[in-house]
Design an enzyme around this catalytic site. Sequence first.
Site: not given
Length: 297
Positions: A42, A57, A84, A86, A111, A113, A121, A156, A186, A208
């Site tokens: 990952y 982040d 990731d 974002d 993923h 979000e 983050c 996510r 999340e 996660n």
Amino acid sequence: MSLTRTRRLRQALSGDRAVMAPGVVDAMYARLVAEAGFEAMYMTGAGTSATRLGYPDVGLLTMTEMVDNATRIADAADLPLIADADNGFGGPLNVRRAIQLYERGGVAAVHLEDQVLPKRCGHLAGKQLIAAEDMVAKVKAAVDARVDPDFVVIARTDALAVHGREAALDRAAMYREAGADVIFVESPLPDDLPHIAPRFPGVPLLYNMATSGKTPFLTRAEIEALGFKLIIYPNWLLLSALEAARRTLEVLRAEETIASVAPGVMSFKQFFDTARMAEIQELEARYGTSPEHRTEY
């Protein structure tokens, strides 16, 4: 004929065991994960931001910087890479381009979000969300943009920390309906965990294992029993290395010699073995490099 990385990830997600994907930030970490025998890895966004910029982040990395890092990682080890992405770096058209670039770079899954720009983050406070309908459009754009039908789109939601459990599950259901292959709620707390899988029977769920401690540090078997099929461990390797590096610096500063540290670190040969010096030497021989000029280690 060997299976593609995307197909291998799909098959692993449909198996009996949850897939464990340690977090990596660069090519050498990817090779360590492969050496250790894991079936996936990952790329952590927080770790990428920390190592590339020295900043947390908070959305400072661009799409091309994230894709560049993912491409180097994917090239370093023959493992499915979950990356990731974002919030897709903008609207649906930005999401389309992001998916195309990640897929061309050898990534097996990303993923996305539902945060606003700039994002944060997932385990930091102060997150803000876009409208659920806007995220649905992004998920649809991601699904439409992939060329390989086995490329995995993970949706996510960060709504749990912002609007509570029911809002998060409702959003996740919308994203699944829009075509997401895997659902990622999340930052669930212990009380939230038993409520996620019952809402999504038969749907792969992501757990996660972040270092913040908000989500409990469960075993693989415990996570499987809760109904999750993919476990990411974002920054554990990076934090382990940073703490070891800090201790080395403290010893060097105090003792003014590296002698007491040397027995506890990876050897010179191990380092070059992981960096695949043997492969380089074979190529040197193939292309006519004389033996006396080959690197010995």
